[in-house]
Write a protein that holds these residues in place. Structure first.
Motif, PDB file in Angstrom:
ATOM      1  N   ASP A   3       0.828  -1.203   0.000  1.00 54.93           N
ATOM      2  CA  ASP A   3       0.000   0.000   0.000  1.00 54.93           C
ATOM      3  C   ASP A   3       0.870   1.264   0.000  1.00 54.93           C
ATOM      4  N   ARG A   4       2.176   1.101   0.114  1.00 54.60           N
ATOM      5  CA  ARG A   4       3.127   2.217   0.042  1.00 54.60           C
ATOM      6  C   ARG A   4       4.224   1.865  -0.967  1.00 54.60           C
ATOM      7  N   PRO A   5       3.943   2.025  -2.261  1.00 53.99           N
ATOM      8  CA  PRO A   5       4.904   1.585  -3.285  1.00 53.99           C
ATOM      9  C   PRO A   5       6.160   2.446  -3.384  1.00 53.99           C
ATOM     10  N   TRP A   6       6.207   3.557  -2.690  1.00 51.63           N
ATOM     11  CA  TRP A   6       7.382   4.423  -2.752  1.00 51.63           C
ATOM     12  C   TRP A   6       8.489   3.976  -1.802  1.00 51.63           C
ATOM     13  N   ARG A  43      10.220   9.285  -4.809  1.00 48.86           N
ATOM     14  CA  ARG A  43       9.351   8.239  -5.371  1.00 48.86           C
ATOM     15  C   ARG A  43       7.901   8.455  -4.986  1.00 48.86           C
ATOM     16  N   ARG A  44       7.655   8.902  -3.751  1.00 53.58           N
ATOM     17  CA  ARG A  44       6.277   9.161  -3.319  1.00 53.58           C
ATOM     18  C   ARG A  44       5.663  10.280  -4.139  1.00 53.58           C
ATOM     19  N   ARG A  45       6.444  11.324  -4.361  1.00 55.35           N
ATOM     20  CA  ARG A  45       5.934  12.454  -5.149  1.00 55.35           C
ATOM     21  C   ARG A  45       5.629  12.022  -6.577  1.00 55.35           C
ATOM     22  N   LEU A  46       6.477  11.210  -7.174  1.00 51.78           N
ATOM     23  CA  LEU A  46       6.252  10.740  -8.534  1.00 51.78           C
ATOM     24  C   LEU A  46       5.043   9.799  -8.614  1.00 51.78           C
TER      25      LEU A  46
END
Length: 56
Positions: A3-6, A43-46
């Protein structure tokens, strides 16, 4: 799928870490952010996509 792919797991970090330049022992200014945390933030931002802006 997570659920957190970053999140950068240990296997991915083992590949990326040797490619990054080392920080000097002493450098002016504030302490730098941990490289792994910085990469996770990018990565989260992307993954989150564009941010909606307000039109004035």
């Amino acid at each position: 799928m997570s659920d957190r792919p970053w999140i950068v797991d240990d296997a991915l970090w083992a590949v990326i870490e040797p490619l990054l330049p080392k920080w000097p022992k002493r450098s002016p200014g504030p302490r730098p952010v941990d490289d792994r945390r910085c990469l996770q933030g990018c990565r989260r931002r992307l993954k989150s996509g564009p941010v909606a802006t307000r039109e004035s």
